[in-house]
Design an enzyme around this catalytic site. Structure first.
Site, PDB file in Angstrom:
ATOM      1  N   PRO A 163      13.657   5.297  -3.992  1.00 33.56           N
ATOM      2  CA  PRO A 163      12.944   4.039  -3.771  1.00 33.56           C
ATOM      3  C   PRO A 163      11.936   4.163  -2.637  1.00 33.56           C
ATOM      4  CG  PRO A 163      15.074   3.946  -2.683  1.00 33.56           C
ATOM      5  CD  PRO A 163      15.012   5.285  -3.386  1.00 33.56           C
TER       6      PRO A 163
ATOM      7  N   CYS B 191     -19.292  -3.230   2.233  1.00 38.12           N
ATOM      8  CA  CYS B 191     -20.457  -3.601   1.417  1.00 38.12           C
ATOM      9  C   CYS B 191     -20.259  -3.362  -0.068  1.00 38.12           C
ATOM     10  CB  CYS B 191     -21.670  -2.875   1.941  1.00 38.12           C
ATOM     11  SG  CYS B 191     -22.031  -3.447   3.599  1.00 38.12           S
TER      12      CYS B 191
END
Ligand code: LLP
Length: 420
Positions: A277, A344
């Site tokens: 996990p 951007c």
């Protein structure tokens, strides 16, 4: 359950108010709760308590910070690693080699040598070609490599396509129908002790059905392999159990339910079970703490521009992942907003049309559930230095990774002498 709670109107990590960390370290900053990680490790251990000596090998890729690894080492967890770098990080953090599993589809000879030299529980091999390479490496070192084959059970995991790994068209594992032949051929390769079967079908699974189906196929394969004279002693059932991100959708099955399913399906296998996990242990144990730079009007909803961006937390941009966004000191108002970073491109969007706490420039907000696959996937795109990480334990806190400075980014590049 996690330890990020409002106390007197201020979001705390355990006993530490988040504004204190923002003040001292600046923003953006990842903040981890040690108690939450410990709790999740224990919940998973308890869920598997009926099994005979399972190995829980935490998937280091989810969050490889040394402080995280050391916290989980102290909980008795091993490590699932997928590169020489992760192997070295696990060893450096004091994870015992016999608790390390080496997974991954493209292990190199150098990585094999590193792990064979330092020791490990087993390699999970993903092709016969990889078995041939490991055999040559091990034989040359005069060593025997403990190995399992990862099989591809051809089940649809029902998660995002980019994090599904157990369908026939995915790059992972050996097709389960070819497995008997692969085990038979591997038997004659020197330097290998073929002792296990491994499977991992994907991440952020929200239903147990595909896991159960994959595990049943592994059980049938183990029985077939034993008939063929293979001494199978281990079965690695991978990771993948999902965690709640969005309180508005039903939560994934809890570890206890998962543990019961595993106990039922694996009854009589007579192997040591391994689990890998990642997200389940650390996902809810972290937040990304960021400051609102400004709020700008938009065509429909305003844009909340924060000082964290897609380079710091890629999940929304990469998988359309949903992270809860909360004010650190809620003003008691609500707004509908698009939450974006300064990078951007339009993909630098954390949430669109989100109903959230009303915020203004200068307010602190958190992206929750940012303990897994968050800091570790960050980049320096737009020449934004990597975000620091802080760990909290009770009323103590420490910087567990310093903020990268721009100078080190500039220094890492070299100007060739013909341009100097
Ligand atoms: N074992 C293997 C072989 C894996 O490939 C993975 C995850 C795990 C264990 C741990 O899975 P978990 O328990 O964390 O679901 N970056 C993506 C997740 C990629 C998972 C890759 N493999 C995300 O942010 O959702």
């Amino acid at each position: 359950m996690d330890h990020f709670q409002l106390k007197n109107g201020v979001l705390h990590c355990e006993n530490v108010p988040l504004p204190a960390i923002a003040e001292a370290v600046g923003t953006p900053v990842y903040v981890y709760s040690a108690a939450t990680m410990q709790r999740h490790a224990r919940v998973f251990q308890e869920a598997l308590a009926g099994l005979d000596d399972p190995l829980i090998a935490y998937a280091v890729k989810a969050n490889p910070n040394a402080a995280v690894l050391a916290t989980l080492r102290d909980e008795g967890l091993g490590a699932d690693v997928v590169s020489g770098g992760e192997y070295r990080r696990a060893i450096a953090a004091g994870v015992p080699p016999e608790k390390i599993v080496f997974s991954g589809v493209g292990k190199t000879a150098n990585e094999m040598r590193l792990a064979l030299g330092g020791g490990l529980c087993q390699f999970n091999l993903e092709s016969f070609e990889e078995a041939e390479m490991l055999s040559a490496v091990a034989a040359a070192m005069g060593k025997t490599a403990p190995v399992a084959f990862r099989v591809n059970p051809d089940v649809e995991a029902g998660t995002h396509a980019k994090i599904s790994t157990g369908a026939a068209h995915n790059k992972f594992g050996i097709p389960i129908l070819d497995a008997l032949a692969a085990y038979a051929s591997a038997k004659s390769l020197p330097g290998l002790d073929v002792q296990g079967v491994a499977v991992h079908i994907g991440s952020q699974l929200t239903s147990l059905a595909p896991l159960e189906s994959a595990f049943r196929k592994v059980g049938e394969l183990i029985a077939e392999l034993r008939k063929g004279g293979h001494g199978i002693r281990k079965a690695d059932l991978g990771g993948g159990l999902g965690i709640p991100y969005d309180p508005g959708v039903p939560p994934p099955p809890n570890p206890k339910t998962y543990g019961k399913m595993v106990a039922k399906v694996t009854r009589g296998w007579n192997v040591r079970l391994i689990f890998e996990p990642g997200r389940l242990i650390v996902g809810n144990a972290g937040v990304l703490l960021t400051e609102v730079i400004r709020v700008k009007p938009g065509a429909t909803d305003p844009f909340v521009i924060v000082d964290a961006a897609m380079n710091d937390l890629m999940r929304p941009s990469l998988y359309d992942a949903w992270h809860a966004i909360d004010a650190v000191q809620p003003r008691g108002t609500r707004m509908t907003a698009n939450v974006v970073g300064p990078v951007c491109e339009t993909g630098d969007t954390f949430a669109t049309g989100r109903d959230m706490d009303g915020v203004q420039a200068g307010d602190l907000v958190v992206f929750r559930t940012a303990g897994a696959y968050a800091a570790t996937m960050a980049s320096t795109y737009n020449s934004r230095p990597l975000t620091p990480e802080v760990m909290v334990s009770g009323d103590k806190w420490a910087i567990v990774r310093e903020r990268q400075d721009v100078e080190s980014l500039i220094q890492a590049d070299k100007i060739p002498n013909w341009l100097a």
